[in-house]
Enzyme design. Structure first.
Site, PDB file in Angstrom:
ATOM      1  N   LYS A 155       0.845  -1.203   0.000  1.00 53.88           N
ATOM      2  CA  LYS A 155       0.000   0.000   0.000  1.00 53.88           C
ATOM      3  C   LYS A 155       0.879   1.253   0.000  1.00 53.88           C
ATOM      4  CE  LYS A 155      -3.872  -2.437   2.110  1.00 53.88           C
ATOM      5  NZ  LYS A 155      -4.710  -2.726   3.277  1.00 53.88           N
ATOM      6  N   GLN A 172      -4.654  -1.816   9.528  1.00 53.79           N
ATOM      7  CA  GLN A 172      -4.606  -3.123   8.880  1.00 53.79           C
ATOM      8  C   GLN A 172      -5.209  -4.186   9.799  1.00 53.79           C
ATOM      9  OE1 GLN A 172      -3.742  -3.493   5.718  1.00 53.79           O
ATOM     10  NE2 GLN A 172      -4.015  -5.702   5.707  1.00 53.79           N
ATOM     11  N   ASP A 218     -11.064   2.665   3.964  1.00 58.10           N
ATOM     12  CA  ASP A 218     -11.382   1.236   3.848  1.00 58.10           C
ATOM     13  C   ASP A 218     -12.889   1.027   3.691  1.00 58.10           C
ATOM     14  OD1 ASP A 218      -9.274  -0.630   3.826  1.00 58.10           O
ATOM     15  OD2 ASP A 218      -8.850  -0.296   5.957  1.00 58.10           O
TER      16      ASP A 218
HETATM   17  N1  GUN Z   1      -7.074  -7.045   5.937  1.00 53.60           N
HETATM   18  C1  GUN Z   1      -7.448  -7.736   4.851  1.00 53.60           C
HETATM   19  N2  GUN Z   1      -7.988  -6.922   3.912  1.00 53.60           N
HETATM   20  C2  GUN Z   1      -7.963  -5.678   4.422  1.00 53.60           C
HETATM   21  C3  GUN Z   1      -8.379  -4.413   3.939  1.00 53.60           C
HETATM   22  O1  GUN Z   1      -8.916  -4.258   2.824  1.00 53.60           O
HETATM   23  N3  GUN Z   1      -8.161  -3.356   4.780  1.00 53.60           N
HETATM   24  C4  GUN Z   1      -7.595  -3.497   6.003  1.00 53.60           C
HETATM   25  N4  GUN Z   1      -7.444  -2.410   6.748  1.00 53.60           N
HETATM   26  N5  GUN Z   1      -7.213  -4.663   6.494  1.00 53.60           N
HETATM   27  C5  GUN Z   1      -7.385  -5.748   5.701  1.00 53.60           C
END
Ligand code: GUN
Length: 292
Positions: free
Chosen positions: A52, A96, A119
């Site tokens: 990211k 995350q 998100d």
């Molecule tokens: N863990 C797995 N997929 C995601 C996501 O799209 N965002 C976040 N913050 N954590 C995740």
């Protein structure tokens, strides 16, 4: 059979975002700024967050990675989020997941300012999504919509079967595919671990979205000839012969299912890369909403 190449489609999305960002910077405006919080050192989470941050850099966005130790208390994490909420130079915040067991994901998600919730996990944003109001679409379902759009795959009037009802993927995906939007207007069946006739339902699907996190669960006998197969799985399966000691497996048995499909996403190289494209689009959206 068409391979839905997430690398190509994500690159196309990122090119547009990069040009828009360059335009802002040329006018003397700040670049969009994403803050990511990683608690602990789960291997897969480390990889996702690093990707990211790298993608932010490639697009010209600012990014801040806040790493907290695995034993961070819930209140310290909530205070960290609050300080990002109050920082006007931060446009998007993501924490995350998964989080260590002693921290409530629910409380964490509810603490993120919905205007910075790139998100799209905050209950108020999910509520807006359900009602078809402008919101942040969760990154993975958003990425899938962008992928379908990139390849001009028509969804209107199709029967979509979504396997998995997670808040992150399956449930929002099922809502979006049924919504009156360009990549929606499907009749949707949402299947999960208590669905007794999963194979029969999958056999009726024009579009299958496999998002249950069970490697190679969807086999050739479960799919109709000509179906569009979207594989969201990214499970690390131990393999002593692999360089890293594991291989990434999708939820679909690709080599058997691909010959029957009209289009299919590979793993890796499919949905995973699109997730980041969705996140970056949301971050630019947050910037435009809040200080554009
Ligand atoms: N863990 C797995 N997929 C995601 C996501 O799209 N965002 C976040 N913050 N954590 C995740």
């Amino acid at each position: 059979m068409l391979v839905l190449d997430g690398k190509l489609a994500a690159a196309a999305v990122k090119e547009v975002l990069k040009a828009e960002t360059a335009e802002l910077v040329k006018k003397g405006m700040p670049a969009p700024h994403l803050a990511a919080i990683l608690v602990g050192n789960n291997g897969a989470s480390e990889t996702y967050v690093a990707s990211k941050v790298k993608n932010c850099e490639e697009t010209g966005f600012e990014s801040t990675l806040i790493r907290l130790p695995v034993d961070t208390t819930e209140s310290v994490l909530l205070e960290t989020i609050q300080s990002l909420n109050n920082n006007p130079s931060i446009d998007g915040i993501l924490v995350q997941l998964p989080l260590p067991k002693h921290i409530s994901e629910e409380k964490v998600i509810e603490t993120i300012d919905p205007r910075k919730d790139v998100d799209g996990f905050h209950p108020s944003n999910i509520g807006r999504l359900v009602q078809g109001l402008p919101t942040f679409i969760p990154a993975t379902p958003y990425g899938i919509l962008l992928l379908l759009a990139h390849y001009n795959i028509s969804t209107k009037g199709k029967h979509a079967v979504v396997i998995g009802r997670s808040n992150i993927v399956g449930r929002p995906m099922s809502i979006l595919l049924s919504s009156n939007i360009p990549q929606g207007n499907c009749t949707v069946t949402l299947c999960h671990s208590h669905t007794p006739n999963l194979k029969e339902l999958c056999l009726q699907a024009d579009i299958v979205v496999a998002a249950l996190g069970k490697p190679e669960f969807v086999t050739a006998d479960m799919v109709k000839v000509g179906a569009v197969i979207i594989d969201v799985g990214i499970t690390r399966v131990e393999d002593a012969t692999a360089k890293k000691g594991f291989r990434i497996k999708g939820d679909v048995l690709y080599q058997d299912v691909a010959p029957k499909a009209s289009a299919i996403t590979p793993v890796p190289g499919g949905v995973g890369l699109m997730t980041i494209a969705g996140l970056l689009k949301n971050t630019l959206q947050a910037y435009q909403n809040n200080r554009g």
